[in-house]
Design an enzyme around this catalytic site. Sequence first.
Site, short mmCIF file in Angstrom:
data_model
loop_
_atom_site.label_atom_id
_atom_site.label_comp_id
_atom_site.label_asym_id
_atom_site.label_seq_id
_atom_site.Cartn_x
_atom_site.Cartn_y
_atom_site.Cartn_z
N TYR A 22 -1.57 -0.90 10.48
CA TYR A 22 -1.62 -1.34 9.18
C TYR A 22 -0.50 -0.59 8.19
O TYR A 22 -0.13 -1.53 7.29
CB TYR A 22 -3.28 -0.68 8.52
CG TYR A 22 -3.63 -0.88 7.26
CD1 TYR A 22 -3.96 -2.07 6.64
CD2 TYR A 22 -3.18 0.16 6.33
CE1 TYR A 22 -4.43 -2.14 5.18
CE2 TYR A 22 -3.53 -0.08 4.88
CZ TYR A 22 -3.95 -1.19 4.66
OH TYR A 22 -4.10 -1.30 3.29
N SER B 93 0.84 -1.26 0.00
CA SER B 93 -0.05 0.00 -0.03
C SER B 93 0.95 1.21 0.03
O SER B 93 2.08 1.30 0.59
CB SER B 93 -0.87 0.25 1.27
OG SER B 93 -1.52 1.42 1.36
P1 NAD Z 1 -11.36 -5.95 0.34
O1 NAD Z 1 -11.97 -5.68 1.55
O2 NAD Z 1 -12.26 -5.94 -1.07
O3 NAD Z 1 -10.21 -7.00 0.46
C1 NAD Z 1 -9.58 -7.38 1.35
C2 NAD Z 1 -9.87 -9.04 1.72
O4 NAD Z 1 -8.95 -9.45 2.63
C3 NAD Z 1 -11.33 -9.27 2.05
O5 NAD Z 1 -12.26 -9.57 0.94
C4 NAD Z 1 -11.08 -10.44 2.72
O6 NAD Z 1 -11.60 -11.63 1.90
C5 NAD Z 1 -9.63 -10.70 3.05
N1 NAD Z 1 -9.41 -11.02 4.39
C6 NAD Z 1 -9.28 -10.07 5.36
N2 NAD Z 1 -9.00 -10.69 6.57
C7 NAD Z 1 -8.75 -12.05 6.25
C8 NAD Z 1 -8.39 -13.00 7.05
N3 NAD Z 1 -8.21 -13.12 8.05
N4 NAD Z 1 -8.44 -14.63 6.40
C9 NAD Z 1 -8.78 -14.44 4.92
N5 NAD Z 1 -9.01 -13.33 4.04
C10 NAD Z 1 -9.25 -12.25 4.69
O7 NAD Z 1 -10.22 -4.69 -0.01
P2 NAD Z 1 -9.26 -4.19 -1.01
O8 NAD Z 1 -8.99 -2.86 -0.73
O9 NAD Z 1 -9.39 -4.87 -2.36
O10 NAD Z 1 -8.07 -4.95 -0.33
C11 NAD Z 1 -7.00 -5.80 -1.06
C12 NAD Z 1 -5.75 -5.43 -0.75
O11 NAD Z 1 -5.22 -4.07 -1.24
C13 NAD Z 1 -5.27 -5.28 0.78
O12 NAD Z 1 -4.12 -5.77 0.95
C14 NAD Z 1 -5.14 -4.07 0.98
O13 NAD Z 1 -4.27 -3.73 2.13
C15 NAD Z 1 -4.53 -3.23 -0.24
N6 NAD Z 1 -4.91 -1.88 -0.47
C16 NAD Z 1 -6.17 -1.34 -0.49
C17 NAD Z 1 -6.32 -0.04 -0.72
C18 NAD Z 1 -7.61 0.73 -0.73
O14 NAD Z 1 -7.71 1.68 -0.70
N7 NAD Z 1 -8.77 0.03 -1.11
C19 NAD Z 1 -5.18 0.77 -0.56
C20 NAD Z 1 -3.90 0.34 -0.52
C21 NAD Z 1 -3.78 -1.10 -0.42
#
Ligand code: NAD
Length: 295
Positions: A201, A188
């Site tokens: 985080y 991230s």
């Molecule tokens: P999202 O909520 O759609 O995806 C995160 C997923 O993590 C969830 O769908 C869930 O299935 C999974 N998860 C959480 N805890 C878990 C556990 N204990 N066991 C199994 N699965 C688990 O959100 P997203 O934004 O698509 O996140 C995906 C990635 O992108 C993450 O690594 C997040 O840190 C990163 N990210 C997101 C953003 C943003 O703004 N959305 C920014 C930077 C990084």
Amino acid sequence: MSQLDKKDPISLYPKPPFPKQEQSIPGLASAMQPKPDHGETSYVGSGRLKGFRGLVTGADSGIGRAAAISMSREGADLVLNYLPDEQSDAEEVRDLLESEGRKAVLMPGDISDEQFCFHLVGRAVEALGGLDALVMVAAHQEVSEDILDMKTESLEATFKTNIYSLFWLSQAAIPHLEPGSSIVTTGSIQGAQPSPNKLDYAVSKGAIGVFTAALAQQLAPKGIRVNSVAPGPVWTPLQPASSDGETVSQFGSQAPYGRPGQPAELGAAYVHLISPESSYTSGTTITIAGATPAY
Ligand code: NAD
Ligand code: MG
């Protein structure tokens, strides 16, 4: 319109203010307004991952769903991991990919559990007949304004889900990965530019960049590449599941495009990092943050 058509990135997707909305962790894509775009109607593949077998965590929603759709349309068969509460989101992904003739096997479970990580990889290898790509997208995020309020229980949830699972899933997968295989992590922009209320985080996301750079060197002699995607603000359930409605309604307003990214804008990066076209790319992080500087 496909991901290959020329378009203005500024006006391509909705801008804040969004409807105020909150969900509880982990949240559902189906409950978001507006619905995120994961590339369902736009991503067009061209055989870049023909014959690949991949395990994708967090594959039910958000960036993981976009990675899964892109990988599948490029020819990969997949195992999709997510939390049991997200079954309905995961079934949408499976139904879409299966309707297009690809294999998409659902394997729910909690990756903050060491035993489950080993179990998951073992079952994925069985279901797919091997493994060529370990794509780790899942993450846990909670928001806390004050370090004095942070409970060990939530620190553990963050660090076990976001960091420990990378070790456990990699340990389980590496014995099955042949030369030409890949591991992709998801960092991230928070790893380089931490927000004060995302302390644990952000620390976990910084660690993922370091993990990627170090493991890439360790696995280079085996011909296994390790890379990372570091997103900026992206419209996914992670936000309404961890932030208040007001914050969510303004999400992405600070970004140079004046909007958050959509998951569909990240799928191709995962494909590129897994595809043999990036054979000399390892230990790298691709930042996808709409002109937000990575450092
Ligand atoms: P999202 O909520 O759609 O995806 C995160 C997923 O993590 C969830 O769908 C869930 O299935 C999974 N998860 C959480 N805890 C878990 C556990 N204990 N066991 C199994 N699965 C688990 O959100 P997203 O934004 O698509 O996140 C995906 C990635 O992108 C993450 O690594 C997040 O840190 C990163 N990210 C997101 C953003 C943003 O703004 N959305 C920014 C930077 C990084
Ligand atoms: Mg989800």
